[in-house]
Enzyme design. Structure first.
Site: not given
Ligand code: 5RP
Length: 228
Positions: A29, A87, A99, A106, A124
């Site tokens: 991310g 998220d 996200g 993960e 968040k």
């Molecule tokens: C990817 C994830 C990310 O860690 C999550 O969406 C947060 O993303 P970002 O740091 O871009 O806000 O779960 O699958």
């Protein structure tokens, strides 16, 4: 500070948790991007000696380009720490992830880690999970049937598409169905239900998993440790 600066501050701060000799899980991310850049800098400039596993092809490529030693997750006997984004994080430090459509890998990496750190900007942090659509990763075979079941259950599913309207494919060539729930009152019950659906490979509820949260805010990043 804009959101990116808050993410960057949290990402940089989190690298302090990485010590010489550790095996590190690298999340995915835009917040993790900053963490990996800083880790690469410390490897190159300070000789920090680590080996890492990844949660996505994107992060793998970034880390390799920075000269970070990368290994297949099957080839390490333990993971000391995983640093990843999120998220949403609720009052009980339960989270939604996925996200970036990387939640399957993960979760595998997180579940095999001694310590899990989430890095986020303050947007968040929520009281109750669910405003952020809950990602599920589903195998393409029968995915419309999986969708129909979720719809029948009133879980407001939607196939995730990209800017061109094409179905998003995960690194494992699966599809993503997001659940537009607005509020998840009972995350453990929902997780158990989703765990039982054939066709869903994994969902984005990450429950009872995080040990430390680093939150980028207007001041220095706030670090919450010993969560569990
Ligand atoms: C990817 C994830 C990310 O860690 C999550 O969406 C947060 O993303 P970002 O740091 O871009 O806000 O779960 O699958």
């Amino acid at each position: 500070m804009d959101q990116n600066e808050l993410k960057k501050a949290a990402g940089i701060r989190s690298v302090d948790f990485i010590k010489d000799g550790m095996t590190v899980g690298l999340g995915t991310g835009s917040t993790v991007f900053f963490m990996v850049e800083e880790l690469g800098r410390r490897v190159q400039e300070e000789g920090l000696n680590v080996q890492c596993v990844t949660t996505s092809d994107r992060t793998w490529d970034q880390a390799v380009n920075l000269g970070i030693k990368m290994l297949d997750v099957n080839d390490v006997d333990h993971i000391d720490i995983t640093i990843d984004g999120a998220d949403e994080i609720d009052d009980n430090y339960q989270g939604i992830k996925g996200g970036g459509a990387a939640h399957l890998k993960e979760k595998i990496v997180a579940l095999n880690s001694k310590q899990v750190v989430w890095i986020v900007d303050q947007s968040k942090i929520v009281h109750t999970l669910g405003k952020f659509p809950l990602p599920t990763e589903v195998i393409p075979f029968g995915s419309q049937k999986t969708f129909d079941l979720l719809e029948k259950e009133g879980l407001s599913p939607k196939f995730r598409t990209d800017d061109q309207g094409e179905l998003v494919k995960t690194d494992s060539n699966n599809l993503v169905i997001d659940l537009y729930l607005n509020e998840i009152k009972h995350p453990h019950l929902l997780a158990k239900y989703l765990d039982g659906i054939t066709g869903i490979v994994e969902h984005g509820l990450f429950l009872d998993m995080v040990n430390t949260v680093v939150i980028g805010n207007e001041q220095a990043p706030k670090v919450i440790e010993n969560i569990r």
